[in-house]
Design a protein around this motif. Structure first.
Motif, PDB file in Angstrom:
ATOM      1  N   TRP A   1       9.380   4.967   6.396  1.00  0.00           N
ATOM      2  CA  TRP A   1       8.424   3.850   7.232  1.00  0.00           C
ATOM      3  C   TRP A   1       8.348   4.114   8.569  1.00  0.00           C
ATOM      4  O   TRP A   1       9.494   3.888   9.477  1.00  0.00           O
ATOM      5  CB  TRP A   1       9.038   2.462   6.773  1.00  0.00           C
ATOM      6  CG  TRP A   1       7.949   1.533   7.224  1.00  0.00           C
ATOM      7  CD1 TRP A   1       7.939   0.803   8.156  1.00  0.00           C
ATOM      8  CD2 TRP A   1       7.008   0.919   6.219  1.00  0.00           C
ATOM      9  NE1 TRP A   1       7.060  -0.133   8.355  1.00  0.00           N
ATOM     10  CE2 TRP A   1       6.370  -0.286   7.058  1.00  0.00           C
ATOM     11  CE3 TRP A   1       6.428   1.536   4.993  1.00  0.00           C
ATOM     12  CZ2 TRP A   1       5.299  -0.662   6.600  1.00  0.00           C
ATOM     13  CZ3 TRP A   1       5.602   0.589   4.487  1.00  0.00           C
ATOM     14  CH2 TRP A   1       4.904  -0.350   5.400  1.00  0.00           C
TER      15      TRP A   1
ATOM     16  N   GLU B   1       0.670  -1.232  -0.004  1.00  0.00           N
ATOM     17  CA  GLU B   1      -0.079   0.016  -0.107  1.00  0.00           C
ATOM     18  C   GLU B   1       0.995   1.451   0.048  1.00  0.00           C
ATOM     19  O   GLU B   1       0.443   2.327  -0.315  1.00  0.00           O
ATOM     20  CB  GLU B   1      -0.892   0.143   1.356  1.00  0.00           C
ATOM     21  CG  GLU B   1      -2.033  -0.985   1.106  1.00  0.00           C
ATOM     22  CD  GLU B   1      -2.817  -1.150   2.553  1.00  0.00           C
ATOM     23  OE1 GLU B   1      -2.482  -0.177   3.249  1.00  0.00           O
ATOM     24  OE2 GLU B   1      -3.692  -1.868   2.564  1.00  0.00           O
ATOM     25  N   ARG B   2       2.098   1.075   0.459  1.00  0.00           N
ATOM     26  CA  ARG B   2       2.833   2.333   0.736  1.00  0.00           C
ATOM     27  C   ARG B   2       4.360   1.877  -0.091  1.00  0.00           C
ATOM     28  O   ARG B   2       5.509   2.403   0.399  1.00  0.00           O
ATOM     29  CB  ARG B   2       3.106   2.728   2.033  1.00  0.00           C
ATOM     30  CG  ARG B   2       1.847   3.121   2.620  1.00  0.00           C
ATOM     31  CD  ARG B   2       2.267   3.715   4.048  1.00  0.00           C
ATOM     32  NE  ARG B   2       2.679   2.668   5.148  1.00  0.00           N
ATOM     33  CZ  ARG B   2       3.045   2.798   6.319  1.00  0.00           C
ATOM     34  NH1 ARG B   2       3.694   3.781   6.565  1.00  0.00           N
ATOM     35  NH2 ARG B   2       3.255   1.832   7.019  1.00  0.00           N
ATOM     36  N   TRP B   3       4.332   1.312  -1.238  1.00  0.00           N
ATOM     37  CA  TRP B   3       5.531   0.745  -1.823  1.00  0.00           C
ATOM     38  C   TRP B   3       6.480   1.727  -2.356  1.00  0.00           C
ATOM     39  O   TRP B   3       7.469   1.695  -2.491  1.00  0.00           O
ATOM     40  CB  TRP B   3       5.215  -0.291  -2.756  1.00  0.00           C
ATOM     41  CG  TRP B   3       4.659   0.276  -4.203  1.00  0.00           C
ATOM     42  CD1 TRP B   3       3.384   0.403  -4.325  1.00  0.00           C
ATOM     43  CD2 TRP B   3       5.516   0.776  -5.257  1.00  0.00           C
ATOM     44  NE1 TRP B   3       3.132   0.975  -5.871  1.00  0.00           N
ATOM     45  CE2 TRP B   3       4.501   1.239  -6.438  1.00  0.00           C
ATOM     46  CE3 TRP B   3       6.760   0.891  -5.763  1.00  0.00           C
ATOM     47  CZ2 TRP B   3       4.870   1.473  -7.536  1.00  0.00           C
ATOM     48  CZ3 TRP B   3       7.197   1.195  -6.728  1.00  0.00           C
ATOM     49  CH2 TRP B   3       6.178   1.771  -7.630  1.00  0.00           C
ATOM     50  N   ASP B   4       5.827   3.085  -2.670  1.00  0.00           N
ATOM     51  CA  ASP B   4       6.633   4.161  -3.184  1.00  0.00           C
ATOM     52  C   ASP B   4       7.268   5.086  -2.292  1.00  0.00           C
ATOM     53  O   ASP B   4       7.664   6.256  -2.421  1.00  0.00           O
ATOM     54  CB  ASP B   4       5.731   4.820  -4.451  1.00  0.00           C
ATOM     55  CG  ASP B   4       4.453   5.415  -3.791  1.00  0.00           C
ATOM     56  OD1 ASP B   4       3.975   4.766  -2.526  1.00  0.00           O
ATOM     57  OD2 ASP B   4       3.811   6.079  -4.398  1.00  0.00           O
ATOM     58  N   ASN B   5       6.912   4.690  -1.022  1.00  0.00           N
ATOM     59  CA  ASN B   5       7.589   5.461   0.309  1.00  0.00           C
ATOM     60  C   ASN B   5       9.097   5.258   0.436  1.00  0.00           C
ATOM     61  O   ASN B   5       9.601   3.983   0.412  1.00  0.00           O
ATOM     62  CB  ASN B   5       6.789   5.156   1.476  1.00  0.00           C
ATOM     63  CG  ASN B   5       5.476   5.847   1.741  1.00  0.00           C
ATOM     64  OD1 ASN B   5       4.937   5.962   0.504  1.00  0.00           O
ATOM     65  ND2 ASN B   5       4.773   5.664   2.540  1.00  0.00           N
TER      66      ASN B   5
END
Length: 272
Positions: free
Chosen positions: A94, A87-91
């Motif tokens: 973390w 869901e936050r793979w392009d972040n």
């Protein structure tokens, strides 16, 4: 695909912190099943797509994650963890709230070529004996029943120490060796285990004398050296944990670790 092209696509600049972690987990699951990319054979996931996923480039669609986890026989917990990360793979950052079930620490420990633990006031989790860990759980609490927490800790240690020549440097506060856990046997056994672990190549356990001020007095942290191009800082707080990826910030943590290392002494000098 040439080696030059693969190296270019694998560069840190073309991926993200979270994407690289997902890709690494997918690759390790495939290798654990003894599969080449050509043998995965999932409809809708070409060899090139799989290569991009494992390289951390994405996109990490639910359909891809579910299909690969099913092919590799991953359990529900692993699937949910990867879906949460996707869901936050392009972040590039973390934050994990305290008690997060699907944290990344254990996987990054397997990914890192070297780990440097700085100024912890407890024996590090990779070095704890079962009795010591149970005593810590009794005082500090745990999100899982103690038997479950002990089993997870043992699995974590087994996976890490099964690696080929793991490199671990631990610089602990001297008080970590003097806590009273209710029974002298607990600490005696733990110290003996630490001394035994120092005999392993690549393992360096050091102590900061209690009388010595040092640059990490604001709080402990871990440095995870993934490869020549990537080092991460992992910092735990009361309300959760944070992964630091900014190059300048990581450089500060690295400089602090070097300074604290100079302030420390070998475990053998303090383990009496």
């Amino acid at each position: 695909m040439t080696e030059t092209r693969e190296r270019r696509h694998r560069s840190k600049e073309e991926t993200t912190f979270v994407g690289r972690r997902i890709g690494g987990q997918l690759r390790r699951m495939r290798e654990a099943r003894g599969l080449t990319r050509e043998k995965v054979g999932i409809k809708g996931i070409s060899i090139q797509t799989l290569w991009r996923l494992e390289s951390g480039q994405g996109p990490f669609r639910d359909l891809y994650i579910r299909g690969l986890c099913s092919r590799y026989g991953a359990n529900d917990e692993r699937l949910e963890k990867l879906l949460t990360m996707a869901e936050r793979w392009d972040n590039e950052s973390w934050w994990e709230p305290y008690g997060t079930k699907y944290g990344m620490l254990f996987d990054v420990e397997l990914e890192a070529r070297r780990i440097i633990v700085v100024a912890e006031s407890l024996v590090h989790g990779l070095l704890q004996t079962p009795r010591y860990h149970a005593a810590v759980c009794a005082v500090m609490g745990t999100d899982e029943p103690v038997p479950v927490a002990l089993k997870l800790r043992q699995e974590r240690q087994a996976r890490f120490w099964a690696r080929k020549r793991p490199r671990l440097t631990v610089i602990m506060q001297e008080t970590a060796l003097t806590h009273d856990w209710g029974a002298p046997l607990i600490m005696d056994e733990q110290v003996a285990h630490l001394l035994k672990m120092t005999q392993n190549p690549g393992v360096d356990i050091r102590v900061i004398p209690s009388t010595v001020p040092h640059k990490a007095m604001q709080g402990p942290f871990n440095l995870m050296e993934i490869d020549e191009s990537e080092t991460l800082a992992y910092v735990e707080h009361l309300d959760g944990s944070r992964w630091v990826t900014n190059t300048e910030a990581v450089s500060t943590y690295r400089q602090t670790a070097r300074a604290v290392l100079r302030s420390s002494v070998p475990l053998q000098e303090r383990a009496t």
